[in-house]
Design an enzyme around this catalytic site. Structure first.
Site, PDB file in Angstrom:
ATOM      1  N   LYS A   1      -1.270  -7.013  -9.235  1.00 47.92           N
ATOM      2  CA  LYS A   1      -2.213  -7.140  -8.111  1.00 47.92           C
ATOM      3  C   LYS A   1      -1.783  -6.085  -7.101  1.00 47.92           C
ATOM      4  O   LYS A   1      -0.904  -6.329  -6.268  1.00 47.92           O
ATOM      5  CB  LYS A   1      -2.126  -8.559  -7.515  1.00 47.92           C
TER       6      LYS A   1
ATOM      7  N   CYS B   1       9.537   1.971   3.158  1.00 43.95           N
ATOM      8  CA  CYS B   1      10.451   0.877   3.494  1.00 43.95           C
ATOM      9  C   CYS B   1      11.858   1.399   3.691  1.00 43.95           C
ATOM     10  O   CYS B   1      12.702   0.705   4.233  1.00 43.95           O
ATOM     11  CB  CYS B   1      10.445  -0.170   2.400  1.00 43.95           C
TER      12      CYS B   1
ATOM     13  N   PHE C   1       0.811  -1.222   0.000  1.00 48.05           N
ATOM     14  CA  PHE C   1       0.000   0.000   0.000  1.00 48.05           C
ATOM     15  C   PHE C   1       0.844   1.271   0.000  1.00 48.05           C
ATOM     16  O   PHE C   1       0.367   2.333  -0.370  1.00 48.05           O
ATOM     17  CB  PHE C   1      -0.934   0.013   1.230  1.00 48.05           C
TER      18      PHE C   1
END
Ligand code: NAD
Length: 502
Positions: free
Chosen positions: A177, A285, A153
């Site tokens: 996806k 991240c 996300f």
């Protein structure tokens, strides 16, 4: 399926479709806490329809000349650039990050598209003349077929763009996806591909959860899977995809440390630490979540970074003047607040407390204020867990060796940084840490698109990093041809001994 809200649909073979599954999941506007839309969650059959489309498109796309593919890449680049603002708004509305940050994300994705526009050079092979008498050897790389991307996300545009521009430019067809939490950016991108003239079926989007992911991992026609997300899921994707014979690169979570040496410029370090810890509400991240303050300057570091944390203006991502938006969901907000509390209970000192922050007019938004926790120990939950929120833990170390040992003892190895004015300390650090991406006075050392991105240890499963040269390698396989064109008169009888050069 609920009524009255927008339904976010799949994109298969060049258009939106809602045929198939009727399961949905709510998509929130994190700034208001309200449900903004419902996204379809694919069943295995929906995934197969997307794979069918990609499978059917592959022969023609892979045979399309490199120059024709490159023209489409350039067209897509222009459209992406022209629509960056629209894409950024779609990101902000579902992710929560401030618009300038969303635009930055689009820019970093655009750079991968620009890298992929150089595909004619990137796919050049090798040629060796006369490796034996009258024999030449040459090599080239071919696309794999249908490849898939499963993405998190936190960068709903950039992370998919680490993958598909390179995969598609190499001649593969793609099934994305995206995260079900912020799925709309992927559809803006799909529409731009269509406008750029990409043939139907080359780029497809299926929304979904574990059901869709497992269908991708089990589909025999999917040749390779790129994944970015949390470590437990990355490990799972790598194991299941590899067991099914696929090529897999699975990038996982992170706990990025920044060492602040006593000889560092404290104000410079504090400015950058604050940006790296609280930018995008810490949901990067490559965020710095642990500062390792070395030696006697630790109190000054905590003081300087705390002052900056208090100055961050928290508000809705769409509002001019907001430095930091909400976190993505109510569950994320509650988890982060709980972890701050655990730090306090386990003996750390909360120097700046973001719990209980209320943004006037947005009382139901998923906000957590910037938080600084001092004297964090390596056994505490705030240290061992990836918080993925605007929380900076300060760990104290006596010297550089202790700080490096701390980084190397951590299971993650995504990114790390050092603030120092000593070249010797920086060099010792860059050579000593077991981490994939390193910053020297650069707190978020994200490599440019023409390098590859990836961590070590529990931050990456598989052996290829994303985009850059390793991306081209991941999405292609090599052929080596050994060729002889004998003149009629020279044709001689075959010998049974193992061929050697002559
Ligand atoms: P996540 O692992 O929850 O989800 C990532 C993807 O996996 C999503 O598409 C999701 O639908 C799917 N998924 C979730 N649970 C699944 C399950 N049980 N089985 C199969 N698929 C599943 O991650 P997230 O919360 O969306 O993103 C945040 C995480 O991603 C953080 O850990 C962050 O560090 C990591 N991340 C890593 C990088 C990197 O480059 N290493 C980059 C961005 C984000």
């Amino acid at each position: 399926m609920s009524t009255g809200t927008t339904t976010i649909r799949h994109w298969i073979s060049g258009s939106l479709t809602d045929a198939g599954s009727t399961r949905t999941s709510p998509v929130y506007n994190p700034a208001t806490g309200q449900v903004a839309a419902e996204v379809l969650l694919a069943e295995a059959a929906d995934v197969e329809r997307a794979v069918d489309a990609a499978w059917e498109a592959f022969p023609a796309w892979s045979q399309t000349s490199i120059s024709a593919r490159t023209k489409i890449m350039f067209g897509f680049r222009e459209l992406l650039n022209a629509n960056a603002g629209r894409l950024a708004e779609a990101i902000t509305d579902e992710h929560g990050k401030v618009l300038s940050d969303a635009l930055g994300e689009v820019q970093r994705g655009l750079e991968v598209v620009e890298f992929a526009c150089g595909i004619p050079s990137l796919l050049k092979g090798d040629y060796s003349d006369q490796v034996s008498s009258g024999v030449d050897t040459f090599s080239f790389r071919e696309p794999l077929g249908v490849v898939a991307g499963i993405t998190p996300f936190n960068f709903p545009a950039m992370v998919p763009m680490w993958m598909f521009p390179v995969a598609i430019a190499c001649g593969n067809t793609f099934v994305l996806k995206p995260s079900e939490r912020d799925p709309s950016a992927s559809l803006v991108i799909a529409e731009l591909w269509r406008q750029a003239g990409l043939p139907d079926g080359v780029f497809n989007v299926v929304h979904g959860d574990k059901v869709a992911v497992d269908a991708i991992l089990d589909s025999p026609r999917v040749a390779a899977v790129s994944f970015v997300g949390s470590t437990p899921i990355a490990r799972y994707i790598h194991e299941r995809g590899s067991a099914n014979g696929k090529r897999v690169q699975a990038l996982g979570g992170a706990k990025n440390h920044a060492i602040v040496m006593p000889d560092a410029d404290i104000d410079f370090a504090a400015d950058h630490l604050s940006a790296a810890a609280f930018g995008s509400a810490g949901e990067r991240c490559m965020a710095i979540s642990a500062a390792v303050a070395v030696g006697s300057g630790a109190d000054l570091v905590v003081e300087a970074v705390s002052a900056r944390a208090r100055a961050v203006k928290v508000g809705p991502g769409r509002e001019a003047g907001s430095d930091m938006g909400p976190v993505v969901t109510r569950e994320a907000q509650q988890r982060i607040v709980g972890l701050i509390g655990s730090g306090e209970e386990q003996g750390a000192e909360v120097a700046v407390d973001g719990r209980g922050l209320v943004v006037p007019g947005h009382e139901d938004g998923f906000f957590v204020g910037p938080t600084v926790i001092d004297r964090v120990g390596t056994e505490m939950d705030v240290y061992t867990q990836e918080i993925f929120g605007p929380v900076l833990s300060v760990v104290r170390a006596d010297d550089a060796d202790e700080a490096i040992a701390l980084i190397n003892a951590n299971p993650y190895g995504n990114g790390t940084a050092i603030f120092t004015s000593s070249g010797e300390a920086a060099r010792r650090f860059q050579r000593g840490v077991n981490v994939g991406m390193i910053g020297i006075n650069v707190p978020v050392p994200v490599p440019m698109a023409f390098y590859s991105f990836g961590g070590w240890k529990d931050s990456l499963f598989g052996d290829k990093h994303v985009h850059g040269p390793e991306g081209v390698s991941f999405y292609t396989r090599a052929k080596v041809v050994t060729a002889r064109w004998p003149e009629q008169a020279q044709a001689s009888g075959a010998s049974l001994h193992f061929p050697t050069s002559s």
